[in-house]
Structures are given as C-alpha cells and as structure tokens.
Design a protein around this motif. Structure first.
Motif, mmCIF file in Angstrom:
data_model
loop_
_atom_site.group_PDB
_atom_site.id
_atom_site.type_symbol
_atom_site.label_atom_id
_atom_site.label_comp_id
_atom_site.label_asym_id
_atom_site.label_seq_id
_atom_site.Cartn_x
_atom_site.Cartn_y
_atom_site.Cartn_z
ATOM 1 N N GLY A 116 88.270 89.960 37.042
ATOM 2 C CA GLY A 116 88.367 91.083 37.969
ATOM 3 C C GLY A 116 87.328 92.151 37.732
ATOM 4 O O GLY A 116 87.394 93.226 38.332
ATOM 5 N N SER A 117 86.312 91.852 36.861
ATOM 6 C CA SER A 117 85.309 92.874 36.543
ATOM 7 C C SER A 117 84.138 92.871 37.515
ATOM 8 O O SER A 117 83.215 93.656 37.363
ATOM 9 N N GLY A 118 84.156 92.017 38.516
ATOM 10 C CA GLY A 118 83.063 92.009 39.483
ATOM 11 C C GLY A 118 82.723 90.606 39.927
ATOM 12 O O GLY A 118 83.581 89.729 40.020
ATOM 13 N N VAL A 119 81.434 90.368 40.185
ATOM 14 C CA VAL A 119 80.952 89.081 40.664
ATOM 15 C C VAL A 119 81.266 87.991 39.636
ATOM 16 O O VAL A 119 81.134 88.192 38.427
ATOM 17 N N TYR A 120 81.714 86.828 40.109
ATOM 18 C CA TYR A 120 81.949 85.684 39.226
ATOM 19 C C TYR A 120 81.074 84.526 39.689
ATOM 20 O O TYR A 120 81.033 84.201 40.879
ATOM 21 N N LYS A 121 80.367 83.911 38.748
ATOM 22 C CA LYS A 121 79.536 82.748 39.040
ATOM 23 C C LYS A 121 79.921 81.641 38.066
ATOM 24 O O LYS A 121 79.924 81.848 36.851
ATOM 25 N N ASP A 122 80.217 80.483 38.592
ATOM 26 C CA ASP A 122 80.854 79.409 37.840
ATOM 27 C C ASP A 122 79.817 78.531 37.137
ATOM 28 O O ASP A 122 78.984 77.881 37.780
ATOM 29 N N TYR A 123 79.874 78.485 35.804
ATOM 30 C CA TYR A 123 78.944 77.664 35.033
ATOM 31 C C TYR A 123 79.135 76.175 35.312
ATOM 32 O O TYR A 123 78.200 75.379 35.137
ATOM 33 N N ARG A 124 80.314 75.773 35.750
ATOM 34 C CA ARG A 124 80.599 74.358 35.959
ATOM 35 C C ARG A 124 79.696 73.753 37.032
ATOM 36 O O ARG A 124 79.380 72.554 36.986
ATOM 37 N N ARG A 125 79.295 74.567 37.993
ATOM 38 C CA ARG A 125 78.402 74.071 39.052
ATOM 39 C C ARG A 125 77.074 73.582 38.467
ATOM 40 O O ARG A 125 76.508 72.584 38.914
ATOM 41 N N PHE A 126 76.573 74.303 37.454
ATOM 42 C CA PHE A 126 75.280 73.915 36.905
ATOM 43 C C PHE A 126 75.403 72.814 35.863
ATOM 44 O O PHE A 126 74.459 72.039 35.661
ATOM 45 N N LEU A 127 76.545 72.700 35.227
ATOM 46 C CA LEU A 127 76.777 71.506 34.415
ATOM 47 C C LEU A 127 76.744 70.258 35.296
ATOM 48 O O LEU A 127 76.148 69.231 34.936
ATOM 49 N N ALA A 128 77.374 70.339 36.464
ATOM 50 C CA ALA A 128 77.378 69.206 37.388
ATOM 51 C C ALA A 128 75.962 68.897 37.873
ATOM 52 O O ALA A 128 75.588 67.719 38.039
ATOM 53 N N ARG A 129 75.153 69.921 38.084
ATOM 54 C CA ARG A 129 73.783 69.701 38.546
ATOM 55 C C ARG A 129 72.930 69.061 37.457
ATOM 56 O O ARG A 129 72.057 68.227 37.753
ATOM 57 N N GLN A 130 73.175 69.431 36.206
ATOM 58 C CA GLN A 130 72.488 68.755 35.116
ATOM 59 C C GLN A 130 72.787 67.256 35.122
ATOM 60 O O GLN A 130 71.884 66.427 34.952
ATOM 61 N N ARG A 131 74.033 66.914 35.331
ATOM 62 C CA ARG A 131 74.419 65.503 35.326
ATOM 63 C C ARG A 131 73.783 64.759 36.492
ATOM 64 O O ARG A 131 73.365 63.595 36.358
ATOM 65 N N THR A 132 73.689 65.413 37.644
ATOM 66 C CA THR A 132 73.020 64.799 38.793
ATOM 67 C C THR A 132 71.556 64.523 38.488
ATOM 68 O O THR A 132 71.026 63.446 38.792
ATOM 69 N N LEU A 133 70.881 65.488 37.873
ATOM 70 C CA LEU A 133 69.467 65.312 37.514
ATOM 71 C C LEU A 133 69.298 64.150 36.544
ATOM 72 O O LEU A 133 68.367 63.345 36.676
ATOM 73 N N GLU A 134 70.187 64.055 35.585
ATOM 74 C CA GLU A 134 70.069 62.981 34.602
ATOM 75 C C GLU A 134 70.265 61.617 35.251
ATOM 76 O O GLU A 134 69.634 60.629 34.849
ATOM 77 N N ARG A 135 71.133 61.538 36.250
ATOM 78 C CA ARG A 135 71.301 60.272 36.973
ATOM 79 C C ARG A 135 70.038 59.911 37.747
ATOM 80 O O ARG A 135 69.673 58.740 37.839
ATOM 81 N N LEU A 136 69.375 60.912 38.312
ATOM 82 C CA LEU A 136 68.159 60.657 39.080
ATOM 83 C C LEU A 136 67.023 60.184 38.183
ATOM 84 O O LEU A 136 66.289 59.253 38.508
ATOM 85 N N GLY A 137 66.824 60.863 37.055
ATOM 86 C CA GLY A 137 65.707 60.573 36.174
ATOM 87 C C GLY A 137 64.401 61.114 36.743
ATOM 88 O O GLY A 137 64.335 61.551 37.901
ATOM 89 N N PRO A 138 63.333 61.101 35.950
ATOM 90 C CA PRO A 138 62.062 61.695 36.382
ATOM 91 C C PRO A 138 61.501 61.092 37.662
ATOM 92 O O PRO A 138 61.117 61.809 38.592
ATOM 93 N N GLU A 139 61.437 59.773 37.733
ATOM 94 C CA GLU A 139 60.853 59.135 38.908
ATOM 95 C C GLU A 139 61.730 59.329 40.145
ATOM 96 O O GLU A 139 61.221 59.518 41.253
#
Length: 337
Positions: A306-329
């Motif tokens: 309740g102290s103000g804006v909240y931004k969920d770290y879980r969204r970026f954990l999920a994005r890390q996992r998506t990137l790892e599935r894609l790989g560099p190429e």
C-alpha cells in the motif's frame, strides 16, 4: 507513488518566479516511482508546466540530466527540454536549469500532452515507432559528454542481491518471504551464469535511456509526443537498451514475435546494429531481464504494501525463462537483425 515532498502554492510561486513564470495553482501528480511531480498552472490562461522534485539525485546529477535533455532535444529527440532560469543563475554545468526546494533539486519542463499505452493497445506500428525513437536517442546521445556509468551493471546487481541477505545490526540476516528467498537464490545462480558467459568483445557504448517502458512514452494522434524519465540514463550498450525496450513493450502473456520484429525493424531503419552489438544482444537481454527482476524485488516487492506503485518481479523472471528457451540464434531470428 505518493508525493514525498509537498509543494505549497507559495513554494510553487517562488520557484516559478526564478523562471519568469507566474503560478496560480499547483497540483500533485501520482505518477512515477521515484520522484515527486507536480502540474503548475500559469497565470493568464497560458497553460501548465511540469515540475519535478528529484528525491534521490543530488544537484550535480540533476544538473547533468538537464544538460543531457537539452542536448537530446536539440538533436531532434522527442523529449521535453528543461526550462532555463531567468534570474541570472550560473550557466555552467547545467545549473541554469535547476532550482531548489526543501533541500532537493527541482526542474521545470514544458507540459506535453499525450497518453501512455496499455499493453492491449500496443501494435507493431507502435513498437516500430518506439524502436525508431530509441535509435534516435542512441545516435544523438553518442555525442553527449559527461554521462555517468550505469549503477545497474553486474557488480551493482550482485551487491543488491547480497544486500538482501546481509546481516543486520544484530548479526542476523533479515527474513525473506519464502517465494522471494527462492527467487533470490534463482537470480544469484543466473547472475553467476551470465557473468561467466559475458562476451569478450565489449562493443561500442553510447548514451542509453535504460528504462523505456510504456509509461515513459507519451502518444498523441498515433505519434510519439514525448520520451520521458531519463533518470536511469547512462553510458552503456545500445543492445542492452534495445533489449530493455523489447522486454517492456513486446510481452503480454508471452513474447509477441510481431511486436518484437517491428521494434527491431524500426530501430535498425535509423541505426543499424554493428556486428558486436548483434553478438551481444542475447547476453544483454538476459542482463536486462535480470536487472528488472532484482530491482523489482528490492524497490517494490519488499516495500510495505500500500506504499505506492507495485511492479511484479515475477514477470521478469518469466521473461528470463522465455529468453533462455529461445537461445541466441532464436532471438536474432525472431528480431530479424
């Protein structure tokens, strides 16, 4: 975001006078997650100006940011140019732009009309325009002298993670909620793997925005009217900045290939990526996802509710996992760069 530093009408009038402005009303704006922001109404129906109280930056940093914004605006970047004081303030070092209130730096900006887009309103045409605007920041910003190094490099992120487990005055580490503790363990492992896989070729640096999320872009009539909030701007990798913007604009429930490809096409139409930047793009994407996973824990998840804006770290954990599935190429193929 609460208004951390109140601003009375008398204070607003005093500050406005330093810029040759007569202020008749002041209204707090519940926007942003770091600074206190206000709309000041000008006398005679002359519209409004935007006032920012820098809650974390000191005078030197706020002055440097003002010089940077003037440089970018002069080069054609769609960002509001800070107003200059008219009371004879020193002109060196950007101080001609900065006033003071409650011991904190203050800057005034022209009021820019526009709305930010929710994710449902983001289209490939929108991300194409955002990519082009980001490339313009990198082109114009390359000639700006005096930008600081990022405080969110791998060493800085490592310190944040260690700080979550650092012992307090009583010698005991503060307890973390179980889900957060598990995330910290996961992120610590990811940071170590990312550090070990850092490409040897550093690639060129330029001025980067570092935080070009949807709420930092205003739109009017389908066009970008302003890029906002350069508080995280620094010298850095253009590939990292492009990756931040992709993570911010091109994910709903998952990565949207059409949005990502349009973002990259808009960017490269203005500033093609050099070989070293292409080679670092996957690495920088992992760093960007790591950065926002960590800072959303330290800056939002562990704040009192309740102290103000909240931004969920879980969204970026999920994005890390998506990137790892894609790989560099896979990432390069999806972006078409």
């Amino acid at each position: 975001m609460a208004i951390l530093t109140p601003l009375s009408l008398a204070d607003a009038r005093r500050i406005g006078a330093l810029y040759g402005l007569e202020i008749v009303d002041v209204r707090g704006l519940l926007a942003g997650s770091v600074n206190s922001n206000f709309a000041l109404t000008l006398a005679g129906g002359r519209g409004q100006v935007f006032l920012r109280v820098y809650e974390e930056q000191q005078l030197a940093a706020a002055s440097r940011e003002a010089r940077m914004l003037e440089h970018l605006a002069a080069g054609g970047v769609a960002t509001p140019q800070p107003l200059r004081r008219t009371d004879g303030a020193p002109t060196s070092g950007g101080s001609a732009f900065i006033a003071e209130h409650a011991g904190k730096p203050v800057a005034l900006f022209p009021w820019v009309a526009g709305d930010s887009l929710c994710q449902a309103r983001v289209t490939p045409e929108a991300t194409r325009r955002v990519g082009s605007a980001l490339a313009r920041v990198h082109l114009v910003g390359a000639s700006f002298e005096g930008a600081s190094a990022s405080r969110f490099d791998l060493d800085g992120l490592d310190q944040r993670l260690r700080g979550l487990r650092a012992p307090g005055p009583d010698g005991a580490a503060p307890p973390l909620p179980p889900e957060v503790a598990a995330a910290v363990d996961e992120l610590t492992g990811r940071l170590e793997r990312i550090r070990a896989a850092t490409p040897r070729t550093p690639g060129p640096e330029t001025l980067i925005h570092g935080d070009l999320f949807r709420d930092n872009v205003l739109w009017q009539g389908g066009e970008i009217s302003a890029l906002l909030d350069f508080e995280s701007a620094s010298r850095g990798s253009a590939a990292f900045d492009l990756a931040v913007t992709m993570l911010a604009w091109c994910f709903g429930d998952d990565l949207d290939p059409a949005l990502a490809a349009a973002l990259a096409a808009g960017y490269t139409s203005v500033r093609p990526l050099v070989v070293e930047e292409r080679g670092r793009l996957f690495h920088e994407s992992l760093v960007a996802a790591l950065r926002f996973s960590i800072t959303r824990i330290t800056d939002f998840e562990l704040r009192p509710k309740g102290s103000g804006v909240y931004k969920d770290y879980r969204r970026f954990l999920a994005r890390q996992r998506t990137l790892e599935r894609l790989g560099p190429e896979g990432l390069l193929a999806l972006l078409g760069v």
